[in-house]
Design a protein around this motif. Structure first.
Motif, PDB file in Angstrom:
ATOM      1  N   VAL A 198       0.857  -1.179   0.000  1.00  0.00           N
ATOM      2  CA  VAL A 198       0.000   0.000   0.000  1.00  0.00           C
ATOM      3  C   VAL A 198       0.895   1.232   0.000  1.00  0.00           C
ATOM      4  CG1 VAL A 198      -1.764   1.305   1.255  1.00  0.00           C
ATOM      5  CG2 VAL A 198      -1.827  -1.203   1.262  1.00  0.00           C
ATOM      6  N   VAL A 199       0.627   2.179  -0.887  1.00  0.00           N
ATOM      7  CA  VAL A 199       1.407   3.417  -0.964  1.00  0.00           C
ATOM      8  C   VAL A 199       1.005   4.322   0.193  1.00  0.00           C
ATOM      9  CG1 VAL A 199       1.933   5.454  -2.344  1.00  0.00           C
ATOM     10  CG2 VAL A 199       1.609   3.237  -3.464  1.00  0.00           C
ATOM     11  N   THR A 200       1.964   4.677   1.029  1.00  0.00           N
ATOM     12  CA  THR A 200       1.662   5.510   2.201  1.00  0.00           C
ATOM     13  C   THR A 200       2.164   6.943   2.068  1.00  0.00           C
ATOM     14  OG1 THR A 200       3.657   4.642   3.281  1.00  0.00           O
ATOM     15  CG2 THR A 200       1.564   3.567   3.802  1.00  0.00           C
ATOM     16  N   ILE A 201       3.149   7.184   1.197  1.00  0.00           N
ATOM     17  CA  ILE A 201       3.648   8.545   0.975  1.00  0.00           C
ATOM     18  C   ILE A 201       3.896   8.745  -0.512  1.00  0.00           C
ATOM     19  CG2 ILE A 201       5.657  10.071   1.238  1.00  0.00           C
ATOM     20  CD1 ILE A 201       5.929   9.185   4.093  1.00  0.00           C
ATOM     21  N   VAL A 202       3.403   9.859  -1.022  1.00  0.00           N
ATOM     22  CA  VAL A 202       3.756  10.376  -2.349  1.00  0.00           C
ATOM     23  C   VAL A 202       3.991  11.862  -2.138  1.00  0.00           C
ATOM     24  CG1 VAL A 202       3.024  10.740  -4.731  1.00  0.00           C
ATOM     25  CG2 VAL A 202       2.329   8.663  -3.536  1.00  0.00           C
ATOM     26  N   LYS A 210      11.336  13.899  -5.078  1.00  0.00           N
ATOM     27  CA  LYS A 210      10.057  13.189  -5.240  1.00  0.00           C
ATOM     28  C   LYS A 210      10.214  11.772  -4.684  1.00  0.00           C
ATOM     29  CE  LYS A 210       8.611  15.816  -9.326  1.00  0.00           C
ATOM     30  NZ  LYS A 210       7.613  16.633  -8.623  1.00  0.00           N
ATOM     31  N   THR A 211       9.345  11.432  -3.733  1.00  0.00           N
ATOM     32  CA  THR A 211       9.523  10.224  -2.912  1.00  0.00           C
ATOM     33  C   THR A 211       8.237   9.420  -2.822  1.00  0.00           C
ATOM     34  OG1 THR A 211      11.215  11.332  -1.582  1.00  0.00           O
ATOM     35  CG2 THR A 211      10.135   9.416  -0.591  1.00  0.00           C
ATOM     36  N   VAL A 212       8.379   8.095  -2.869  1.00  0.00           N
ATOM     37  CA  VAL A 212       7.265   7.164  -2.670  1.00  0.00           C
ATOM     38  C   VAL A 212       7.637   6.189  -1.563  1.00  0.00           C
ATOM     39  CG1 VAL A 212       5.947   5.251  -3.696  1.00  0.00           C
ATOM     40  CG2 VAL A 212       6.384   7.326  -5.037  1.00  0.00           C
ATOM     41  N   PHE A 213       6.688   5.943  -0.651  1.00  0.00           N
ATOM     42  CA  PHE A 213       6.804   4.897   0.364  1.00  0.00           C
ATOM     43  C   PHE A 213       5.784   3.811   0.052  1.00  0.00           C
ATOM     44  CE2 PHE A 213       9.415   7.640   2.689  1.00  0.00           C
ATOM     45  CZ  PHE A 213       9.740   7.161   3.953  1.00  0.00           C
ATOM     46  N   ILE A 214       6.198   2.549   0.190  1.00  0.00           N
ATOM     47  CA  ILE A 214       5.270   1.422   0.082  1.00  0.00           C
ATOM     48  C   ILE A 214       5.336   0.607   1.367  1.00  0.00           C
ATOM     49  CG2 ILE A 214       4.589  -0.642  -1.183  1.00  0.00           C
ATOM     50  CD1 ILE A 214       5.896   0.466  -3.654  1.00  0.00           C
ATOM     51  N   ASP A 215       4.173   0.360   1.957  1.00  0.00           N
ATOM     52  CA  ASP A 215       4.044  -0.477   3.149  1.00  0.00           C
ATOM     53  C   ASP A 215       3.665  -1.885   2.695  1.00  0.00           C
ATOM     54  OD1 ASP A 215       3.133  -1.813   5.445  1.00  0.00           O
ATOM     55  OD2 ASP A 215       2.415   0.024   6.371  1.00  0.00           O
ATOM     56  N   HIS A 216       4.582  -2.846   2.898  1.00  0.00           N
ATOM     57  CA  HIS A 216       4.353  -4.225   2.451  1.00  0.00           C
ATOM     58  C   HIS A 216       3.735  -5.104   3.534  1.00  0.00           C
ATOM     59  CE1 HIS A 216       6.656  -3.259  -1.149  1.00  0.00           C
ATOM     60  NE2 HIS A 216       7.604  -2.763  -0.372  1.00  0.00           N
ATOM     61  N   GLY A 217       3.553  -4.555   4.742  1.00  0.00           N
ATOM     62  CA  GLY A 217       2.947  -5.317   5.834  1.00  0.00           C
ATOM     63  C   GLY A 217       3.946  -5.723   6.892  1.00  0.00           C
ATOM     64  N   GLN A 218       3.488  -5.761   8.137  1.00  0.00           N
ATOM     65  CA  GLN A 218       4.284  -6.170   9.297  1.00  0.00           C
ATOM     66  C   GLN A 218       5.575  -5.351   9.451  1.00  0.00           C
ATOM     67  OE1 GLN A 218       4.551 -10.044  10.960  1.00  0.00           O
ATOM     68  NE2 GLN A 218       3.303 -10.954   9.360  1.00  0.00           N
ATOM     69  N   GLY A 219       5.482  -4.040   9.222  1.00  0.00           N
ATOM     70  CA  GLY A 219       6.632  -3.173   9.419  1.00  0.00           C
ATOM     71  C   GLY A 219       7.676  -3.247   8.331  1.00  0.00           C
ATOM     72  N   TYR A 224      11.540   5.108  -2.103  1.00  0.00           N
ATOM     73  CA  TYR A 224      12.111   5.365  -3.415  1.00  0.00           C
ATOM     74  C   TYR A 224      12.260   6.875  -3.564  1.00  0.00           C
ATOM     75  CZ  TYR A 224      10.079   0.762  -3.580  1.00  0.00           C
ATOM     76  OH  TYR A 224       9.730  -0.520  -3.257  1.00  0.00           O
ATOM     77  N   CYS A 225      13.500   7.364  -3.761  1.00  0.00           N
ATOM     78  CA  CYS A 225      13.769   8.804  -3.726  1.00  0.00           C
ATOM     79  C   CYS A 225      14.354   9.324  -5.040  1.00  0.00           C
ATOM     80  CB  CYS A 225      14.749   9.133  -2.602  1.00  0.00           C
ATOM     81  SG  CYS A 225      14.142   8.747  -0.979  1.00  0.00           S
ATOM     82  N   HIS A 226      14.312  10.661  -5.181  1.00  0.00           N
ATOM     83  CA  HIS A 226      14.888  11.415  -6.303  1.00  0.00           C
ATOM     84  C   HIS A 226      14.161  11.145  -7.620  1.00  0.00           C
ATOM     85  CE1 HIS A 226      17.914  12.220  -3.345  1.00  0.00           C
ATOM     86  NE2 HIS A 226      18.401  10.990  -3.384  1.00  0.00           N
ATOM     87  N   LEU A 227      12.884  10.762  -7.529  1.00  0.00           N
ATOM     88  CA  LEU A 227      12.115  10.457  -8.734  1.00  0.00           C
ATOM     89  C   LEU A 227      11.853  11.722  -9.548  1.00  0.00           C
ATOM     90  CD1 LEU A 227       9.439   8.088  -7.129  1.00  0.00           C
ATOM     91  CD2 LEU A 227      11.571   7.422  -8.260  1.00  0.00           C
ATOM     92  N   PHE A 230       5.719  10.669 -10.576  1.00  0.00           N
ATOM     93  CA  PHE A 230       4.978   9.645  -9.838  1.00  0.00           C
ATOM     94  C   PHE A 230       4.033   8.904 -10.782  1.00  0.00           C
ATOM     95  CE2 PHE A 230       5.380  13.128  -6.560  1.00  0.00           C
ATOM     96  CZ  PHE A 230       6.385  12.518  -5.827  1.00  0.00           C
ATOM     97  N   GLN A 231       3.829   7.616 -10.489  1.00  0.00           N
ATOM     98  CA  GLN A 231       2.851   6.820 -11.231  1.00  0.00           C
ATOM     99  C   GLN A 231       1.805   6.211 -10.298  1.00  0.00           C
ATOM    100  OE1 GLN A 231       2.793   6.554 -14.585  1.00  0.00           O
ATOM    101  NE2 GLN A 231       4.648   7.768 -14.878  1.00  0.00           N
ATOM    102  N   VAL A 232       1.802   6.643  -9.030  1.00  0.00           N
ATOM    103  CA  VAL A 232       0.860   6.116  -8.040  1.00  0.00           C
ATOM    104  C   VAL A 232       0.358   7.267  -7.177  1.00  0.00           C
ATOM    105  CG1 VAL A 232       1.772   3.761  -7.904  1.00  0.00           C
ATOM    106  CG2 VAL A 232       2.792   5.572  -6.501  1.00  0.00           C
ATOM    107  N   GLU A 233      -0.662   6.974  -6.376  1.00  0.00           N
ATOM    108  CA  GLU A 233      -1.224   7.943  -5.445  1.00  0.00           C
ATOM    109  C   GLU A 233      -1.203   7.372  -4.035  1.00  0.00           C
ATOM    110  OE1 GLU A 233      -5.151   8.736  -6.819  1.00  0.00           O
ATOM    111  OE2 GLU A 233      -4.487   9.874  -8.586  1.00  0.00           O
ATOM    112  N   GLN A 234      -1.211   8.265  -3.050  1.00  0.00           N
ATOM    113  CA  GLN A 234      -1.246   7.832  -1.657  1.00  0.00           C
ATOM    114  C   GLN A 234      -2.509   7.016  -1.386  1.00  0.00           C
ATOM    115  OE1 GLN A 234      -0.989  11.021   1.147  1.00  0.00           O
ATOM    116  NE2 GLN A 234      -0.749   9.676   2.913  1.00  0.00           N
ATOM    117  N   GLY A 235      -2.351   5.896  -0.678  1.00  0.00           N
ATOM    118  CA  GLY A 235      -3.470   5.018  -0.371  1.00  0.00           C
ATOM    119  C   GLY A 235      -3.723   3.941  -1.402  1.00  0.00           C
ATOM    120  N   GLN A 236      -3.048   4.002  -2.534  1.00  0.00           N
ATOM    121  CA  GLN A 236      -3.256   3.034  -3.606  1.00  0.00           C
ATOM    122  C   GLN A 236      -2.596   1.700  -3.278  1.00  0.00           C
ATOM    123  OE1 GLN A 236      -2.060   4.554  -7.442  1.00  0.00           O
ATOM    124  NE2 GLN A 236      -1.975   2.526  -8.389  1.00  0.00           N
TER     125      GLN A 236
END
Length: 280
Positions: A198-202, A210-219, A224-227, A230-236
């Motif tokens: 789940v994308v938690t930061i855009v 330009k930064t994306v965070f992905i939460d894969h579960g269980q911490g 992903y930095c210096h983009l 973006f090709q995703v949105e927060q919460g996606q």
């Protein structure tokens, strides 16, 4: 003599099964050094145990041999020696120790044209502190559902440049050690999710660009930095292999590259471990 020979034969027959008792994930990820990962066996209880390390919840999954394992991120500043886990299970509470081994990390000197990326002014510092708090909140999140995979795909295919753990000097001034892995790839290269999540930061950050965070579960969190885009949105929700952005040179970067980091139990660890590129 015959009895002794029979014992040797029996031992030789048992050795393969003892080797196979250590599951695939354990063999793949166990690199218990500062900035590394410790895989700790928890047994084969019916119910999943809960594990904590320094008050942070730890990922627990079944390995290929069906035993429960704790996958523990070790902070880069951890001294060699014994570390302790707190384990809660249907059999009661207990502690378990694991050993951290020593590892040496090299230094890196970087020349930046933008001096504010070395010594930000008060307004920039305030912005960075706000952005840092957002990121720390995302790293600390613990979703109960487990990751789709812990052996990760590379987010891009390309040369590994700056490794994890480098002591970094910007314009001669020492800053935090390198908390991720850099891929030297051209601007515009598609960046792919290495596992479901789940994308938690855009966001566009001062240092990270330009930064994306992905939460894969269980911490289990990846960043992903210096983009450049973006090709995703927060919460996606994203799937393994899905494009999440394009490589760029935004933020504190001397040229196009992808900075990728991996976090376990709110601790940044060497991404090379998860793509079978770790150097002891």
């Amino acid at each position: 003599m015959r009895f002794h020979a029979l014992l040797l034969m029996a031992a030789s027959l048992l050795l393969p099964s003892l080797t196979c008792a250590q599951g695939y994930i354990s063999r793949l990820l166990h690199q218990p050094v500062p900035g590394g990962v410790a895989v700790v066996g928890l047994g084969a209880a019916e119910q999943v145990p809960q594990v904590f390390y320094k008050k942070d919840r730890v990922m627990v999954v079944r390995d290929s041999d069906q035993a429960w394992i704790a996958i523990v991120g070790i902070d880069l500043k951890t001294a060699p020696g014994a570390q302790t886990l707190q384990v809660k299970s249907s059999q009661g509470d207990r502690t378990m120790d694991f050993q951290v081994q020593a590892k040496h990390y090299k230094s890196q000197h970087i020349k930046l044209k933008n001096q504010s990326h070395v010594t930000p002014d008060p307004a920039q510092t305030k912005r960075f502190e706000r952005e840092y708090a957002e990121q720390m909140k995302a790293y600390a999140n613990f979703r109960q559902s487990g990751p789709s995979n812990v052996s990760l795909d590379k987010p891009v295919e390309g040369r590994l440049s700056s490794p994890f753990g480098l002591r970094r000097f910007f314009n001669g001034q020492e800053r935090n050690a390198h908390s991720g892995l850099d891929f030297a790839v051209p601007a515009g290269t598609p960046v792919k999710a290495p596992a479901d999540g789940v994308v938690t930061i855009v966001a566009d950050y001062f240092f990270n660009g330009k930064t994306v965070f992905i939460d894969h579960g269980q911490g289990f969190i990846t960043m992903y930095c210096h983009l450049s885009a973006f090709q995703v949105e927060q919460g996606q929700e994203v799937k393994r292999g899905q494009v999440i952005g394009l490589v760029g040179a935004t933020g504190r970067a001397t040229g196009p590259h992808l900075h990728w980091n991996v976090s376990l139990n709110n601790t940044r660890v060497d991404p090379a471990i998860f793509i079978n590129a770790f150097t002891p």
